[in-house]
Each structure stands twice: as C-alpha cells, then as structure tokens.
Write a protein that holds these residues in place. Structure first.
Motif, PDB file in Angstrom:
ATOM      1  N   THR A   1       0.764  -1.257  -0.135  1.00  0.00           N
ATOM      2  CA  THR A   1       0.023   0.029  -0.151  1.00  0.00           C
ATOM      3  C   THR A   1       0.956   1.239   0.017  1.00  0.00           C
TER       4      THR A   1
ATOM      5  N   ILE B   1      -4.257   6.417   0.661  1.00  0.00           N
ATOM      6  CA  ILE B   1      -3.838   5.552   1.541  1.00  0.00           C
ATOM      7  C   ILE B   1      -5.026   4.578   2.019  1.00  0.00           C
ATOM      8  N   SER B   2      -6.477   5.332   1.923  1.00  0.00           N
ATOM      9  CA  SER B   2      -7.468   4.157   2.296  1.00  0.00           C
ATOM     10  C   SER B   2      -8.308   4.105   1.029  1.00  0.00           C
TER      11      SER B   2
ATOM     12  N   MET C   1      -3.972   3.021   9.851  1.00  0.00           N
ATOM     13  CA  MET C   1      -4.154   4.018   8.534  1.00  0.00           C
ATOM     14  C   MET C   1      -4.260   5.360   8.659  1.00  0.00           C
TER      15      MET C   1
END
Length: 283
Positions: free
Chosen positions: A66, A216-217, A256
């Motif tokens: 990620t 990131i999410s 996160m």
C-alpha cells in the motif's frame, strides 16, 4: 458588564452546533475505534490486534504494498501536476487556455464509471488490444491486477485536483517578479528553484498531503483493478470487517489514521520552517 460577557461567549455559541455534529459523527466513532482496537479476539485488553498486522508476513506485505503504491502516486501526481501548473500559469498559448478549461473534467466523472472505463481500455483484451489487432499485433499492457494499473488510475483522479491547488498557488506570483528575474539574466531553472518553488512549496506540500491521505485508504480502484495478493489496506480492512474481525478492523483503521497523521505532520513541520526557507536557511 453582561453585554460584554455575552459578546465574549457569542463566538463559542455560534460554533457549538458544528462542534457537536463533528463530535457525534467523527470524534465519537474515532474514540470507539481506538477502544475497540485493544479488545483482543481471545479476550482481554492488549496490543495483539496491532501486533497481528506488523508481525504477520501477509499483512506486513499488504502495508508495504500500500505504501509503495501511495508514494508512487504522490511523487508522480505532484510532479506532473507541478509542471502542468507552471505551464498553465505562465504560458499564453491557446493550448494552455484549452487545457485550463478541460483539466478538471475528470473530477466530474463518478469513480466507478472512471475505473470501469479505464479497465475497458487497458485490460489485455480491451480497446487498446483490439485496436492493435487490426494491424496484426497482440499488444497486452499488463496493467490489470497489479500496482501499475492502480497507480495509473490514481493519477487520473489526483492530477486534476493537485493541479487545481497548484495553479491557484501560482496565480499569486506576479508576472513582474518573473520578468524582473529574466531582465537580470536568470535562467528558467534558477527562476524555478529560487523564486517559484519557495513561493509555492507550502501549497506543494498541501497537495501532496491530500493526495497521500486520499489514497492510503482507497477502496474502489484496488477492489476493481487489483489482484488478491498483496492487497491494499482498504481492501484488507473490508475483508477483516466482513469476516467479523471487528477489533482487527478497528486496529487497522487506527494504523491508517496514523499514516495520514504522519503525512499531515510533514505539512505542519514545513509550515514551521517557512521563515527559514524564505531566508535561504537550511537549519
């Protein structure tokens, strides 16, 4: 005396409804997630849920995967957007005028529609492949179910947004400043490094921060375009929740959030260093 006290508390009374709504829909769920993240599946309170994501090889690989995608997205999106913003701000050509009217159009296309359209074009049996088959060529880009396709799709979403922020920042730079630098013989590279960048670096970090936090999410793009291993954290969070690992999903949510807070911290630190940057100081 009473009127004076009333005027002092009036601003707080005005913002109280907004604060209560924010507390209800943001602060309260965040606190619940943090509390839930320490509730271990075997019972008791501890750091087991956090340890799972950092010690399990698959989950650790998902986080690294990620971060790689997000960092590449930030670097490419900001780099391309900055160059495009410079061109739109200082070019007087008709092409620049047309681009300035059109570059925000991708922002008005729904995410699912955009991702589906991209898949239709870049998949191995998609439009590009069918076009080249007319000439006897079997061109397969290999952009599906891997990081390259996700980064490409992320650029579609983030370049217009970052460009909008940077164009606005560069609009504050007066033409007279650039013209004066040219008159004394400054090269384009020197103008960029010594004048344009110092005047826009804060907006550059703002754009980078927003791009980082929005990716990131991310869920839609990796859900439709990524493979099954490794996976981005948004998909991992969804899988943990649907498999009823609620405490683990809460822990991943906190992780996160901390990644996003770290990127925001870089922006805050940059603002604190503003005075030193403008004076040409490195400390």
């Amino acid at each position: 005396m009473k009127e004076t006290r009333f005027h002092k508390i009036l601003p707080y009374l005005l913002i109280l409804p907004s604060f209560l709504i924010m507390a209800l829909v943001i602060i309260y769920p965040v606190i619940l997630s943090v509390i839930s993240s320490f509730q271990q599946e075997e019972g008791g309170i501890g750091l087991g849920n956090y340890a799972y994501f950092f010690t399990d090889a698959v989950q650790r690989g998902n986080m690294i995967y990620t971060l790689k995608i997000v960092i590449w997205t930030v670097v490419l999106a900001i780099g391309i957007s900055y160059l495009l913003a410079i061109y739109l701000r200082f070019s007087k050509s008709k092409v620049a005028k047309w681009i300035s009217h059109l570059y925000l159009l991708p922002r008005f296309i729904p995410g699912l529609v955009a991702v589906n359209g991209m898949i239709t074009i870049i998949r191995d049996s998609g439009m590009i492949n069918r076009f080249f088959q007319l000439f006897g060529l079997n061109v397969q880009l290999g952009l599906m179910y891997n990081a390259k396709g996700i980064v490409l799709m992320n650029l579609w979403f983030n370049i217009p947004f970052a460009t909008m922020l940077l164009v606005s920042a560069m609009g504050k730079i007066h033409d007279s400043i650039i013209e004066a630098a040219k008159d004394v013989g400054a090269s384009p590279i020197r103008i960029l490094w010594k004048m344009i960048l110092p005047l826009t670096y804060r907006d550059l970090f703002i754009a980078a921060t927003f791009v980082f936090m929005s990716n990131i999410s991310s869920f839609t793009t990796p859900y439709l375009m990524d493979g099954t291993n490794p996976q981005m954290m948004g998909i991992v969070l969804y899988n943990q929740y649907t498999n009823m690992h609620y405490a683990r999903s809460a822990a991943l949510s906190v992780i996160m959030f901390l990644f996003s807070a770290l990127s925001a911290g870089v922006y805050v630190y940059t603002n604190m260093k503003q005075a030193g940057w403008e004076k040409g100081q490195d400390d």
